[in-house]
Motif scaffolding. Sequence first.
Motif, mmCIF file in Angstrom:
data_model
loop_
_atom_site.group_PDB
_atom_site.id
_atom_site.type_symbol
_atom_site.label_atom_id
_atom_site.label_comp_id
_atom_site.label_asym_id
_atom_site.label_seq_id
_atom_site.Cartn_x
_atom_site.Cartn_y
_atom_site.Cartn_z
ATOM 1 N N LEU A 153 43.012 48.157 39.334
ATOM 2 C CA LEU A 153 43.232 47.014 38.465
ATOM 3 C C LEU A 153 42.298 45.879 38.864
ATOM 4 O O LEU A 153 42.038 45.676 40.057
ATOM 5 N N THR A 154 41.798 45.159 37.890
ATOM 6 C CA THR A 154 41.006 43.975 38.184
ATOM 7 C C THR A 154 41.930 42.879 38.719
ATOM 8 O O THR A 154 43.154 42.955 38.575
ATOM 9 N N GLU A 155 41.340 41.856 39.297
ATOM 10 C CA GLU A 155 42.162 40.783 39.846
ATOM 11 C C GLU A 155 42.963 40.082 38.748
ATOM 12 O O GLU A 155 44.125 39.725 38.942
ATOM 13 N N ARG A 156 42.351 39.906 37.573
ATOM 14 C CA ARG A 156 43.073 39.254 36.485
ATOM 15 C C ARG A 156 44.197 40.148 35.968
ATOM 16 O O ARG A 156 45.283 39.661 35.649
ATOM 17 N N GLU A 157 43.959 41.453 35.913
ATOM 18 C CA GLU A 157 45.023 42.373 35.522
ATOM 19 C C GLU A 157 46.179 42.311 36.513
ATOM 20 O O GLU A 157 47.341 42.346 36.120
ATOM 21 N N ARG A 158 45.853 42.172 37.785
ATOM 22 C CA ARG A 158 46.896 42.062 38.804
ATOM 23 C C ARG A 158 47.703 40.774 38.613
ATOM 24 O O ARG A 158 48.921 40.769 38.778
ATOM 25 N N ASP A 159 47.017 39.685 38.255
ATOM 26 C CA ASP A 159 47.711 38.421 37.991
ATOM 27 C C ASP A 159 48.692 38.579 36.830
ATOM 28 O O ASP A 159 49.831 38.101 36.884
ATOM 29 N N VAL A 160 48.238 39.246 35.765
ATOM 30 C CA VAL A 160 49.085 39.451 34.591
ATOM 31 C C VAL A 160 50.299 40.291 34.960
ATOM 32 O O VAL A 160 51.430 39.991 34.551
#
Length: 217
Positions: A153-160
């Motif tokens: 997962l990308t960092e932004r996907e992880r944030d979501v």
Amino acid sequence: MAISVVIADDQEMVRTGFRMILESQPDIEVLADVVDGEAALAAVAEHRPDVLLLDIRMPRLDGLEVTRRLSGSDRPRIVIVTTFDLDEYVHAALHGGACGFLLKDASPAMLVEAVRAAAVGDSLVSPAITVRLLREMAPKTPAAQARRPAEPLTERERDVVRCLARGMTNAEIAGELYVSLSTVKTHLANVQAKLDARNRVEIAAWAWESGLAAATT
């Protein structure tokens, strides 16, 4: 086109109440209401509804078994609506493929919202249940045994996903992360594909099981 619904509950007053609530909405049509699990399967085969509202404790066949038997890509979206706030029921229903879980004391607005969410492939679980359940599930599954995404997962996907694990709606996630609603939906679609998850509840469950959500506690 209207969202088509079948209601399965062994209490006539409940079925009548749900029908009245849903049929008051211009975009929802109730095709049938039935009294047990066997009749629910028959009604699904006959009417092919978009959404099936299921009680858990019913004669002949309970809602969890109906959910299991309807597993597959062409089945209706299933929302469990029950009196019983038992974690084992919620866990079994969601892992069986249900995309929503409401208690019968939920508001009429929440019932309508759950049907609409299910119809578009989203999910809604009573807020009183969601985070408590997923947090309690997490220690039972060692992080090393959690499913591995097909791609990191990308960092932004992880944030979501972290926000999702806290029970936030897409709109709330967008506000929290200062991004558009469409961006949130895109990230969740990507995560769902990477995890081969059926719905957002499975994504949230994975977040707790894998330890990703731990920072939100």
